[in-house]
Structures are given as structure tokens and as C-alpha cells.
Write a protein that holds these residues in place. Structure first.
Motif, mmCIF file in Angstrom:
data_model
loop_
_atom_site.group_PDB
_atom_site.id
_atom_site.type_symbol
_atom_site.label_atom_id
_atom_site.label_comp_id
_atom_site.label_asym_id
_atom_site.label_seq_id
_atom_site.Cartn_x
_atom_site.Cartn_y
_atom_site.Cartn_z
ATOM 1 N N HIS A 89 0.810 -1.319 0.014
ATOM 2 C CA HIS A 89 -0.044 0.096 0.116
ATOM 3 C C HIS A 89 0.838 1.111 0.105
ATOM 4 C CE1 HIS A 89 -2.519 3.319 1.688
ATOM 5 N NE2 HIS A 89 -3.427 2.371 1.214
ATOM 6 N N SER A 90 0.372 2.318 -0.827
ATOM 7 C CA SER A 90 1.230 3.353 -0.825
ATOM 8 C C SER A 90 0.470 4.301 -1.240
ATOM 9 C CB SER A 90 2.656 3.210 -1.587
ATOM 10 O OG SER A 90 3.288 4.534 -1.937
ATOM 11 N N LEU A 91 0.701 6.039 -0.789
ATOM 12 C CA LEU A 91 0.246 7.084 -1.071
ATOM 13 C C LEU A 91 1.529 7.946 -1.800
ATOM 14 C CD1 LEU A 91 -2.218 8.108 1.752
ATOM 15 C CD2 LEU A 91 -2.830 6.744 -0.411
ATOM 16 N N ALA A 92 2.648 7.321 -1.850
ATOM 17 C CA ALA A 92 3.544 8.238 -2.464
ATOM 18 C C ALA A 92 3.141 8.772 -3.745
ATOM 19 C CB ALA A 92 4.930 7.056 -2.676
ATOM 20 N N ALA A 93 3.685 9.999 -4.184
ATOM 21 C CA ALA A 93 3.128 10.716 -5.116
ATOM 22 C C ALA A 93 3.697 9.859 -6.543
ATOM 23 C CB ALA A 93 3.720 12.110 -5.179
ATOM 24 N N ASP A 94 4.830 9.505 -6.492
ATOM 25 C CA ASP A 94 5.232 8.888 -7.832
ATOM 26 C C ASP A 94 4.338 7.554 -7.951
ATOM 27 O OD1 ASP A 94 7.060 10.724 -7.999
ATOM 28 O OD2 ASP A 94 8.838 9.545 -7.246
ATOM 29 N N TYR A 95 4.133 6.925 -7.005
ATOM 30 C CA TYR A 95 3.445 5.837 -7.216
ATOM 31 C C TYR A 95 1.795 6.058 -7.530
ATOM 32 C CZ TYR A 95 -0.004 2.247 -6.017
ATOM 33 O OH TYR A 95 -1.274 1.375 -6.047
ATOM 34 N N VAL A 96 1.228 7.116 -7.047
ATOM 35 C CA VAL A 96 -0.098 7.454 -7.176
ATOM 36 C C VAL A 96 -0.160 7.773 -8.781
ATOM 37 C CG1 VAL A 96 -1.814 9.067 -7.133
ATOM 38 C CG2 VAL A 96 -0.805 8.100 -5.190
ATOM 39 N N ARG A 97 1.023 8.586 -9.318
ATOM 40 C CA ARG A 97 0.868 8.904 -10.611
ATOM 41 C C ARG A 97 1.316 7.848 -11.507
ATOM 42 N NH1 ARG A 97 4.729 12.110 -9.886
ATOM 43 N NH2 ARG A 97 3.673 13.972 -9.523
ATOM 44 N N TRP A 98 1.895 6.892 -11.103
ATOM 45 C CA TRP A 98 2.286 5.753 -11.979
ATOM 46 C C TRP A 98 1.062 4.993 -12.186
ATOM 47 C CZ3 TRP A 98 2.761 0.471 -10.344
ATOM 48 C CH2 TRP A 98 3.105 -0.496 -11.276
ATOM 49 N N GLN A 99 0.306 4.633 -10.996
ATOM 50 C CA GLN A 99 -0.904 3.756 -10.638
ATOM 51 C C GLN A 99 -2.088 4.288 -11.618
ATOM 52 O OE1 GLN A 99 -1.169 0.359 -8.939
ATOM 53 N NE2 GLN A 99 -2.631 0.677 -10.473
ATOM 54 N N THR A 100 -2.041 5.570 -11.378
ATOM 55 C CA THR A 100 -3.291 6.297 -12.084
ATOM 56 C C THR A 100 -3.078 5.969 -13.739
ATOM 57 O OG1 THR A 100 -3.342 8.005 -10.604
ATOM 58 C CG2 THR A 100 -4.297 8.571 -12.747
ATOM 59 N N SER A 101 -1.922 6.208 -14.339
ATOM 60 C CA SER A 101 -1.743 5.910 -15.766
ATOM 61 C C SER A 101 -1.570 4.465 -16.123
ATOM 62 C CB SER A 101 -0.248 6.462 -16.212
ATOM 63 O OG SER A 101 0.235 6.047 -17.308
ATOM 64 N N ARG A 102 -1.295 3.747 -15.126
ATOM 65 C CA ARG A 102 -1.376 2.056 -15.290
ATOM 66 C C ARG A 102 -3.091 1.700 -15.221
ATOM 67 N NH1 ARG A 102 2.184 -2.072 -13.888
ATOM 68 N NH2 ARG A 102 1.175 -4.004 -13.386
ATOM 69 N N ASN A 103 -3.630 2.455 -14.461
ATOM 70 C CA ASN A 103 -5.285 2.308 -14.230
ATOM 71 C C ASN A 103 -5.890 2.518 -15.897
ATOM 72 O OD1 ASN A 103 -5.045 1.472 -11.929
ATOM 73 N ND2 ASN A 103 -6.109 3.392 -11.094
ATOM 74 N N ARG A 104 -5.519 3.640 -16.282
ATOM 75 C CA ARG A 104 -5.952 3.955 -17.739
ATOM 76 C C ARG A 104 -5.708 3.003 -18.665
ATOM 77 N NH1 ARG A 104 -2.811 8.867 -19.007
ATOM 78 N NH2 ARG A 104 -4.011 8.790 -20.721
ATOM 79 N N ASP A 105 -4.492 2.592 -18.875
ATOM 80 C CA ASP A 105 -3.973 1.644 -19.783
ATOM 81 C C ASP A 105 -4.944 0.324 -19.735
ATOM 82 O OD1 ASP A 105 -2.315 3.320 -20.705
ATOM 83 O OD2 ASP A 105 -0.518 2.465 -19.568
ATOM 84 N N GLN A 106 -4.978 -0.139 -18.437
ATOM 85 C CA GLN A 106 -5.730 -1.480 -18.049
ATOM 86 C C GLN A 106 -7.247 -1.440 -18.507
ATOM 87 O OE1 GLN A 106 -4.611 -2.593 -14.004
ATOM 88 N NE2 GLN A 106 -2.772 -3.683 -14.696
ATOM 89 N N LEU A 107 -7.954 -0.360 -17.983
ATOM 90 C CA LEU A 107 -9.330 0.037 -18.668
ATOM 91 C C LEU A 107 -9.325 0.299 -19.770
ATOM 92 C CD1 LEU A 107 -9.787 1.539 -14.900
ATOM 93 C CD2 LEU A 107 -10.893 -0.620 -15.680
ATOM 94 N N GLY A 108 -8.421 0.790 -20.663
ATOM 95 C CA GLY A 108 -8.827 1.215 -21.743
ATOM 96 C C GLY A 108 -9.322 2.553 -22.101
ATOM 97 N N ARG A 109 -9.262 3.430 -21.050
ATOM 98 C CA ARG A 109 -9.682 4.668 -20.840
ATOM 99 C C ARG A 109 -8.757 5.828 -20.910
ATOM 100 N NH1 ARG A 109 -15.289 5.011 -18.925
ATOM 101 N NH2 ARG A 109 -16.529 3.464 -20.489
ATOM 102 N N ASP A 110 -9.003 6.833 -21.908
ATOM 103 C CA ASP A 110 -8.122 7.825 -21.667
ATOM 104 C C ASP A 110 -8.322 8.772 -20.812
ATOM 105 O OD1 ASP A 110 -6.898 7.428 -24.089
ATOM 106 O OD2 ASP A 110 -8.057 8.157 -25.528
ATOM 107 N N ARG A 111 -9.535 8.725 -20.055
ATOM 108 C CA ARG A 111 -10.198 9.567 -19.128
ATOM 109 C C ARG A 111 -10.706 8.749 -17.934
ATOM 110 N NH1 ARG A 111 -14.609 13.827 -18.371
ATOM 111 N NH2 ARG A 111 -13.535 15.640 -17.351
ATOM 112 N N LEU A 112 -10.139 8.660 -16.966
ATOM 113 C CA LEU A 112 -10.837 8.024 -15.703
ATOM 114 C C LEU A 112 -11.849 9.093 -15.178
ATOM 115 C CD1 LEU A 112 -7.965 6.333 -14.222
ATOM 116 C CD2 LEU A 112 -9.222 5.398 -15.806
#
Length: 303
Positions: free
Chosen positions: A87-110
Motif C-alpha cells: 500500500h502506498s500514497l507516495a506521489a510517484d506511485y499514485v501518478r504511475w498507478q493512475t496511468s496504469r489504471n487508464r491503460d488497463q481499463l482502456g480509458r483515456d480519461r478516468l
């Protein structure tokens, strides 16, 4: 008004089928997270989201699987100790995870990115927790400015009830993260059920997170309305009839949550057609009155 039913994918056993069913029934929201279904939930949802562009998606950043932790370390986002925590709230992780979420969900905008149980990050240290949340919100503000995120918020289990943070504090942190611009804090998710009754009792008295969220114009997603599937076995037909005659225990539990002042969406992890239809029929009922909700919570409190 009675809240809308939304698909929750935590403990959902047939995610692709459930997503298609939810879309066909007119549901507007699906809630997921990168750690659900052992890290496969977002990939499983992608085809349904592609087929139904109007479906709105709420996902999260916070918890991650061991495999995702390895990827994060390999990409320099987390160190080994951070990855081991899961578990992490680190800024770099949140930025990376948000981008990864977009890729996995196939959505340009969450539509929504929620910090997942942020209270886990710094238990007992409110200043450190709030600083970490402010930094994470700042990352999500960046994503909103880039058009990659429409809004953000928190998905918590005990953070609001134990006052690790309040809705007012979340609004302050979001305003600070936005640097004087209009912030994009848009939602809170928390458990509301006939077991987790505190938000209901407080809301009936005009207190607690639900009225505060309403006043701020936030979406409120009620998680675990059946308390992990346990509630229908704990509610007998007599109590169900007290809630609304003619409903099953499961329907009565769902209607009680959907009637709670301030709740806008009830998240249900219904894997089967019959369970989803039963819940949909429940939320189609007229909302319970405040007086009826007081009666129900009083009966349960004295049981």
C-alpha cells in the motif's frame, strides 16, 4: 430519492458478465481497484467499458498486488520496503498507478480515482497522513488538468468513522493541492449498512460525513451494503417486513442503505442475474422515510 445501484467488483466472481449485466440494466457506475480479482479486475472490465462508453468508472490508488509492487520497483516508482507494504500514497506511485489504471481499463480519461483506504498509510499520525494525502491529491489535480482524470476522492473503511480525516479536512486538502484553482475532489466511498450503521445514525441527526458530503456536492458511494454477503443471513423476515413489507431480507438491507440521506450510489458485487435483479427491484422502491430509518436503527441498536 433512493440512491442508484452501481456495480462493485470487490468479491465479484464473474466481473465481465456482471459488467455487461449492469450496463444492460441502466447502471451508470462501476467501481473497481487495481488489486481486485488478484490484480485482474481492470483488464476484465476493459471489454465492457469499450462496448459501453457511457459507463462511468471509479478506480483507486493505494493497495496493489505483489506483482504490481515488483513492476513498480522495476520502474523506479517504489523501493523494496514500500513495495513490501502492499500500500502506498507516495506521489510517484499514485501518478504511475493512475496511468496504469487508464491503460488497463482502456480509458483515456478516468471518471474517478479514489485513494484506497488512505488511513492505512500513517495510522495514528494525522499530520503525516494529511500531508501524504495532500501530495497525492496534487498528483490527481495534475492528472485532471491534463484531462486524464475527471475527479478524485477517497475510498475508506474506517477513516471517516474514526476521524483520521473529515469531509471538511478533505476539502481543505484538495483546495491546498489545487493551489488556489478550483479543486476536483468529487466523491467519498465508505461502508454503509445495517451493520455499519454509524453514518446512517449520524446523517439522521444532520451530523457526520454524509451531510457534509451533500453540502459540498460530493458523490457518496456506499460500499458493503450487505456486509460482505453476511447481512441477509442476519436479517430475518420480521425485520425485513418492518423495513418494507414484501421485500426479501437482502432487498430490505439494500433499500435501507439506498434510502440513507446523502447516499448517491449503492455498490453491489452481484455476480448472478437474480441477485442483481433483486437489488434493482429494491432500489426502484420508494425511499424509506427518515422516521422509518430511525425506527430500524433503534430496533437494531437495542437488539
Amino acid at each position: 430519492m433512493t440512491a442508484d445501484l452501481a456495480l462493485g467488483t470487490y468479491r465479484c466472481r464473474a466481473i465481465p458478465e456482471a459488467a455487461v449485466r449492469a450496463a444492460a440494466s441502466g447502471a451508470h457506475w462501476i467501481d473497481t481497484a487495481p488489486n481486485y480479482a488478484t490484480g485482474r479486475a481492470q483488464d476484465l472490465l476493459a471489454p465492457a467499458l469499450a462496448a459501453h462508453p457511457s459507463l462511468r468508472i471509479a478506480t483507486k490508488a493505494g493497495y496493489f498486488t505483489a506483482a504490481t509492487g515488483v513492476d513498480a520497483v522495476n520502474e523506479g516508482v517504489l523501493n523494496q520496503d514500500q513495495a513490501a507494504a502492499g500500500h502506498s500514497l507516495a506521489a510517484d506511485y499514485v501518478r504511475w498507478q493512475t496511468s496504469r489504471n487508464r491503460d488497463q481499463l482502456g480509458r483515456d480519461r478516468l471518471d474517478l480515482v479514489l485513494l484506497h483506504n488512505p488511513e492505512r498509510a500513517h495510522p495514528g499520525d494525522r499530520p503525516a497522513l494529511h500531508a501524504a494525502m495532500r501530495d497525492a491529491f496534487a498528483v490527481l489535480e495534475e492528472a485532471a488538468a491534463a484531462g486524464h482524470v475527471a475527479g478524485y476522492g477517497v475510498a475508506t473503511w474506517v477513516g471517516l468513522e474514526e476521524e483520521a480525516f473529515t469531509v471538511g479536512e478533505l476539502l481543505t486538502l484538495a483546495a491546498e493541492a489545487a493551489g488556489g484553482h478550483q479543486h476536483h475532489l468529487a466523491a467519498v466511498q465508505l461502508p454503509v449498512s445495517l451493520v455499519m450503521m454509524t453514518p446512517v445514525v449520524q446523517a439522521l441527526d444532520g451530523r457526520g460525513p454524509l451531510p457534509a458530503a451533500v453540502d459540498a456536492g460530493l458523490r457518496v458511494m456506499a460500499s458493503a451494503p450487505l456486509h460482505g454477503g453476511e447481512l441477509p443471513g442476519m436479517v430475518d423476515q420480521e425485520l425485513a417486513d418492518l423495513i418494507r413489507p414484501g421485500l426479501t431480507p437482502a432487498q430490505a438491507c439494500v433499500l435501507a442503505v439506498a434510502s440513507c440521506p446523502g447516499v448517491t450510489n449503492v455498490l453491489l458485487a452481484a455476480s448472478g442475474t437474480s441477485h442483481w435483479r433483486e437489488a434493482a427491484d429494491a432500489v426502484a422502491q420508494p425511499s424509506l422515510t427518515a422516521a422509518k430509518l430511525r425506527e430500524i436503527t433503534g430496533v437494531l441498536a437495542s437488539a
